[in-house]
Write an enzyme that holds these catalytic residues in place. Structure first.
Site, PDB file in Angstrom:
ATOM      1  N   GLY A  93       0.795  -1.228   0.000  1.00 33.48           N
ATOM      2  CA  GLY A  93       0.000   0.000   0.000  1.00 33.48           C
ATOM      3  C   GLY A  93       0.823   1.271   0.000  1.00 33.48           C
ATOM      4  O   GLY A  93       0.308   2.351   0.281  1.00 33.48           O
ATOM      5  N   GLN A  94       2.131   1.164  -0.325  1.00 33.80           N
ATOM      6  CA  GLN A  94       2.978   2.358  -0.323  1.00 33.80           C
ATOM      7  C   GLN A  94       2.696   3.210  -1.557  1.00 33.80           C
ATOM      8  O   GLN A  94       2.647   2.695  -2.680  1.00 33.80           O
ATOM      9  CB  GLN A  94       4.467   1.952  -0.293  1.00 33.80           C
ATOM     10  CG  GLN A  94       5.396   3.156  -0.154  1.00 33.80           C
ATOM     11  CD  GLN A  94       6.860   2.768   0.063  1.00 33.80           C
ATOM     12  OE1 GLN A  94       7.234   1.595  -0.052  1.00 33.80           O
ATOM     13  NE2 GLN A  94       7.681   3.748   0.367  1.00 33.80           N
ATOM     14  N   HIS A 100       8.098   6.178   5.664  1.00 34.59           N
ATOM     15  CA  HIS A 100       7.361   6.974   6.648  1.00 34.59           C
ATOM     16  C   HIS A 100       6.605   6.033   7.561  1.00 34.59           C
ATOM     17  O   HIS A 100       6.035   5.040   7.115  1.00 34.59           O
ATOM     18  CB  HIS A 100       6.410   7.954   5.969  1.00 34.59           C
ATOM     19  CG  HIS A 100       5.585   7.351   4.877  1.00 34.59           C
ATOM     20  ND1 HIS A 100       6.081   7.131   3.608  1.00 34.59           N
ATOM     21  CD2 HIS A 100       4.314   6.906   4.874  1.00 34.59           C
ATOM     22  CE1 HIS A 100       5.142   6.586   2.867  1.00 34.59           C
ATOM     23  NE2 HIS A 100       4.059   6.417   3.610  1.00 34.59           N
ATOM     24  N   LEU A 101       6.631   6.383   8.823  1.00 35.92           N
ATOM     25  CA  LEU A 101       5.899   5.624   9.827  1.00 35.92           C
ATOM     26  C   LEU A 101       4.555   6.315  10.028  1.00 35.92           C
ATOM     27  O   LEU A 101       4.510   7.479  10.430  1.00 35.92           O
ATOM     28  CB  LEU A 101       6.711   5.629  11.121  1.00 35.92           C
ATOM     29  CG  LEU A 101       6.307   4.669  12.226  1.00 35.92           C
ATOM     30  CD1 LEU A 101       6.407   3.222  11.745  1.00 35.92           C
ATOM     31  CD2 LEU A 101       7.204   4.892  13.447  1.00 35.92           C
TER      32      LEU A 101
HETATM   33  P1  5GP Z   1       1.603   5.386   1.983  1.00 37.28           P
HETATM   34  O1  5GP Z   1       0.382   5.046   1.168  1.00 37.28           O
HETATM   35  O2  5GP Z   1       2.797   5.647   1.075  1.00 37.28           O
HETATM   36  O3  5GP Z   1       1.907   4.423   3.076  1.00 37.28           O
HETATM   37  O4  5GP Z   1       1.248   6.734   2.716  1.00 37.28           O
HETATM   38  C1  5GP Z   1       1.419   7.999   2.165  1.00 37.28           C
HETATM   39  C2  5GP Z   1       0.667   8.945   3.050  1.00 37.28           C
HETATM   40  O5  5GP Z   1       1.083  10.269   2.756  1.00 37.28           O
HETATM   41  C3  5GP Z   1      -0.853   8.907   2.834  1.00 37.28           C
HETATM   42  O6  5GP Z   1      -1.500   8.599   4.059  1.00 37.28           O
HETATM   43  C4  5GP Z   1      -1.182  10.304   2.327  1.00 37.28           C
HETATM   44  O7  5GP Z   1      -2.414  10.786   2.792  1.00 37.28           O
HETATM   45  C5  5GP Z   1      -0.009  11.117   2.823  1.00 37.28           C
HETATM   46  N1  5GP Z   1       0.315  12.249   1.987  1.00 37.28           N
HETATM   47  C6  5GP Z   1       0.479  12.243   0.636  1.00 37.28           C
HETATM   48  N2  5GP Z   1       0.781  13.463   0.180  1.00 37.28           N
HETATM   49  C7  5GP Z   1       0.814  14.271   1.274  1.00 37.28           C
HETATM   50  C8  5GP Z   1       1.068  15.662   1.438  1.00 37.28           C
HETATM   51  O8  5GP Z   1       1.342  16.416   0.503  1.00 37.28           O
HETATM   52  N3  5GP Z   1       1.021  16.156   2.706  1.00 37.28           N
HETATM   53  C9  5GP Z   1       0.738  15.357   3.782  1.00 37.28           C
HETATM   54  N4  5GP Z   1       0.711  15.938   4.975  1.00 37.28           N
HETATM   55  N5  5GP Z   1       0.490  14.028   3.657  1.00 37.28           N
HETATM   56  C10 5GP Z   1       0.526  13.509   2.419  1.00 37.28           C
END
Ligand code: 5GP
Length: 123
Positions: A93-94, A100-101
């Protein structure tokens, strides 16, 4: 390594609700929260996925958890509890390729998280 949106947050090129920073780690609120409290803890060092963590990064990864616990305490959710998640690659789901945690809190969360989808796939 390709720059991600999180590098832009580190460099203050785009805004974010930053809640913690030191020389190695940054934490900010998730833009699309999945729980009443949802923040992300990232290393300032560019590491794309869990698969790219090197032995020399071991202390840095520990710093992410120390920051997560400290922020959870400050936000008043340490005792009620929280979930930490680090997704890896598409099946994990990345979507942002800078590790990032996720720290999620403020409501009881079910386990296992994939219960319903797994059931559908069982023969
Ligand atoms: P992943 O799906 O890679 O584990 O999580 C990425 C996370 O980053 C998601 O929960 C998404 O909402 C968050 N995210 C993506 N773009 C931004 C942004 O520009 N600002 C912030 N604060 N969060 C973001």
């Amino acid at each position: 390594m390709a720059e991600t949106i999180f590098d832009k947050i580190i460099n203050r090129e785009i805004p974010a609700e930053i809640i913690f920073e030191d020389d190695q780690v940054l934490a900010f609120k998730d833009i699309n929260p999945q729980a009443p409290t949802h923040f992300l803890v990232i290393p300032k060092k560019q590491i794309a996925t869990i698969n790219d963590i090197e032995p020399e990064d071991a202390a840095l990864i520990g710093q992410l958890y120390l920051a997560a616990a400290s922020i959870a305490k400050q936000l008043g959710v340490a005792e009620s509890g929280y979930r930490t998640v680090m997704n890896c690659n598409p099946d994990g789901g990345q979507t942002v390729y800078h590790i990032h945690l996720h720290v999620l809190a403020g409501k009881p969360m079910g386990w296992p998280p994939y219960q319903n989808t797994m059931k559908q796939q069982l023969p």
